[in-house]
Each structure stands twice: as structure tokens, then as C-alpha cells.
Design an enzyme around this catalytic site. Sequence first.
Site, PDB file in Angstrom:
ATOM      1  N   HIS A 127      -4.751  -0.317   3.446  1.00 31.03           N
ATOM      2  CA  HIS A 127      -5.153   0.989   2.896  1.00 31.03           C
ATOM      3  C   HIS A 127      -5.236   1.968   4.074  1.00 31.03           C
ATOM      4  O   HIS A 127      -4.283   2.131   4.827  1.00 31.03           O
ATOM      5  CB  HIS A 127      -6.469   0.789   2.133  1.00 31.03           C
ATOM      6  CG  HIS A 127      -6.930   1.945   1.307  1.00 31.03           C
ATOM      7  ND1 HIS A 127      -6.144   3.013   0.976  1.00 31.03           N
ATOM      8  CD2 HIS A 127      -8.143   2.206   0.720  1.00 31.03           C
ATOM      9  CE1 HIS A 127      -6.819   3.873   0.235  1.00 31.03           C
ATOM     10  NE2 HIS A 127      -8.053   3.415   0.067  1.00 31.03           N
TER      11      HIS A 127
ATOM     12  N   HIS B  49       4.554   1.776  -0.969  1.00 31.65           N
ATOM     13  CA  HIS B  49       3.368   2.301  -1.646  1.00 31.65           C
ATOM     14  C   HIS B  49       3.236   1.649  -3.010  1.00 31.65           C
ATOM     15  O   HIS B  49       4.235   1.356  -3.666  1.00 31.65           O
ATOM     16  CB  HIS B  49       3.470   3.825  -1.801  1.00 31.65           C
ATOM     17  CG  HIS B  49       2.153   4.457  -2.088  1.00 31.65           C
ATOM     18  ND1 HIS B  49       1.635   4.532  -3.357  1.00 31.65           N
ATOM     19  CD2 HIS B  49       1.237   5.003  -1.260  1.00 31.65           C
ATOM     20  CE1 HIS B  49       0.453   5.118  -3.298  1.00 31.65           C
ATOM     21  NE2 HIS B  49       0.178   5.404  -2.035  1.00 31.65           N
TER      22      HIS B  49
ATOM     23  N   ASP C  50       0.594   7.322   5.706  1.00 27.10           N
ATOM     24  CA  ASP C  50       0.149   6.868   7.026  1.00 27.10           C
ATOM     25  C   ASP C  50       1.250   6.876   8.076  1.00 27.10           C
ATOM     26  O   ASP C  50       0.963   6.790   9.267  1.00 27.10           O
ATOM     27  CB  ASP C  50      -0.437   5.452   6.917  1.00 27.10           C
ATOM     28  CG  ASP C  50      -1.698   5.463   6.086  1.00 27.10           C
ATOM     29  OD1 ASP C  50      -2.572   6.292   6.375  1.00 27.10           O
ATOM     30  OD2 ASP C  50      -1.798   4.666   5.147  1.00 27.10           O
TER      31      ASP C  50
END
Length: 392
Positions: free
Chosen positions: A221, A260, A316
Site C-alpha cells: 500500500h 493496481h 507511488d
Amino acid sequence: MDTRNIGLRNIEVADTKICSIDGENGKLIYRGYDIFDLVNHSTFEETSYLLLFGDLPDRENLKEFSEQLSNARGLPQSIIDNMKNRSKLARPMDVIQSTISELPDYDPEMNSDNKEANIKRAINLVAKIATLVAAWDRIRKGNEPVQPLGDDANHATNFLYMLTDEIPSREESRIFDISLILHAEHSFNASTFAAREIASTRAHMYACIGGAIGALSGELHGGANIQVMKMLLEIEKVDNVDKWVQTRLDNGERVMGMGHAVYKTTDPRADILARLSKIISKKRNTPWYDITAKVEDITRKYMREHKKQPIYPNVDLYSASLYYSMGIPIELNTPIFALSRIAGWTTHVIEEKFAEAAPRPALYRPKALYVGKYCGPMGCEYIPINNRSEKN
Ligand code: COA
């Protein structure tokens, strides 16, 4: 084949009016507003207001909200003293999580769990977590925390100032502000779900946020942005990307920042962050954007050539190179994610506690299939410890 939705994928567990994600088409909407419009026209303050209150503020509302944030930014001295007493090796996410759980001690309305008290708590948390992240980074390096600037500086500027003791350039402050907007909300991701799950027990706001911070810290995460930067440092230069990615994927390992659970195309936030990362990398003359872009290319090419499910960059991938090029230490990548996502978390906690429309949220209690361990699902005979063989 096991056809159950392990990990709650595609299971609707609640109704929400906060955020909508279209994973097929790469669309992200906060309270009806497209993320691209918010990034082009809004600020983190305005976006936080939008999330929390459901509508964009007028000038007066925004001024009042900004003042409330400004008034809430400072930390009690005893909290700073407690941080100073910690090991300098303590990990920032752990310090933030445990310090958040000290905040109820200073909340004069802890006996009330009504909506008004929770909105005040949300504003308090959005304001304070930025101060806390900056203060811990300074304390662990042996420096004194820096006091916030006051309400003529926005949240992004305040954070960068408290971190470095220098007023950031307008451009870097705006880029950081955009990054905060992009990370502020993302529907029922793991940390938000953790916050809502805790809220469903009627635990208080600070407990919910503490749980969310723990969930965010994991590397699948929010922790992924730290792993991404470690990967870039290990790769070191553009020429090394090909071999590094190939070896990693050949070994069945994951490339952090790619893939994702919801987006089946490029995460729109990654698109915007890539542009920001490129601007800062160029300006500061760092190789990190170029390496990241090549990691994306090579990973996608590998997946195509090996006829695997395509994967795309997530939020990210480019935030890591952006922050590092700005001179922000790697360990702060996930705390910075938290200081933005707290706007979404607190909004979800309030929705969980006070949703007006049916179906009203209920205590979360999923079901698991008990499959037993050694002796089948039922009917184990209790054997006193002295009579147990090693096998038992
Ligand atoms: N690198 C390499 N392969 C990846 C991958 C990655 N980053 N992400 C997914 N895959 C592969 C898996 O190995 C799997 O392949 P298989 O079907 O051959 O076993 C397939 O894609 C599906 O993976 P799965 O974990 O089921 O997909 P998911 O949608 O649940 O994964 C993540 C979502 C985020 C957990 C996953 O993409 C990941 O681990 N990414 C890296 C961590 C990261 O960046 N997290 C931040 C998310 S915002």
C-alpha cells in the site's frame, strides 16, 4: 479454481458519496469533481474542504477553514517532549501512528462523538499530522522542530518550511500542493477501509486514524513509495534499468509502483506525478525521473512480451522520484502520503459514523471459511501438555 473474492475484491461493503474510481478508464473523482480539474484549479486546503463538507467552499468558507487549520497546526509541548524521548531510530510511520494516539489527551471534547466534534477532530488531524511529520524528521536528526508560519502560508508551504527551516520556492510549493491533492482520497483502499472498519465499532476518530496509518505503512500500500525509491537507488542509472527489471520479473518478483488493484490502465495520478517529477528532476538535475520512466517502459514491455496481464504505473511510481529530487528523505515518502490521505480518512470516518441515507453502515463483520489445521475442522481431542507428542 477458487472463485471466491479473496481480499474483498469487487465486493460492495458500503455506499459512499465521497469518491468514485473508474478503473477501466483511469478516472478519479472526488465529490463529483475530476482529479484533473482539482489539480489545475484547486489547492489542498480547498480539496480537503470539498471532501469534508461535500461542496467547494466560497471565499469566506475557505478563509475560515484555512484559519482553522492554521490555528490547529501547533503541537503541545509535551508531545514534542515525548518525541524527543524516543529512539532516533524509530521509524517515522511508527512515531506518527503512536503520536496520533496521544492527541485525544488534548482534545477538550472527547466526551462527545457528534458530527460537529468529529469535524473539528478532522481539521485538527489534517493540520497537526503535517507538523508532526516535519517535527519528527527534525528531532531524529538532532534538530529543533520549526514553528509553523501562520495563515498567510498554505499547508504545502508550511510543511516544507517546517521540514527544512527554509521557505520553499513558489514552484516547489505548488508542486507539493498538487501532490497532496492527488493523494488526498482514493475510496475504499486498504487504509481507508481500516479506518472505516474501526469507525464501525464506534471507536473515536483518533483510533480510526491510528489504524489507517498502520495499514498505509505496508509495502503493498503506501509503503510502496519507499520501496520504489530504494529500487531507483539500487538501479542507479538509466543504462542499468533493462537488466534490473528483467532479472526481477524473471525471478517472479514485483516491480514496486507498478500494478493496481482497481486501475486496469494508467492511474491518472501517476500521469500527473510523472509530469511533476520530470519538471523537478530537470530543474535539480537528478537522474530519477529518467530512471523511473524507463522502469515503467521496460516493465510494460516485459509483460507484453511474456503475454502476461498488463500492468501500469500507480501513484507511488513517480511520487518517489519527485520527493527524492526535492531533497525529501526516503523514509518520509509514506508519512507524506499519510499527511495528505488523512483528509480522505477523516471524511470516511465521518461518513461511516453519520451516513444519513439507508443502508446505514453496520459493524463490519465478514465471514471466513474455517478450514482447520492438523485435525480437520472440528472435534479435536484436548490432550494435556505432558501427553502431547511432538507431532501434535
Ligand atoms: N510487478 C510484477 N508483477 C505484478 C505486479 C508488479 N508490480 N503487480 C501485479 N503483478 C502481476 C502479479 O504477479 C500477478 O501475476 P500472475 O497472475 O501471473 O500471478 C498479476 O499481475 C495480478 O496480480 P495481483 O496481485 O493479483 O493483482 P492485484 O491487482 O491484486 O495487485 C497490487 C495489486 C498493488 C497489490 C500489485 O500490483 C502490486 O503488488 N504492486 C506493487 C506494489 C505497489 O506498487 N503498491 C502500491 C499500490 S497503489
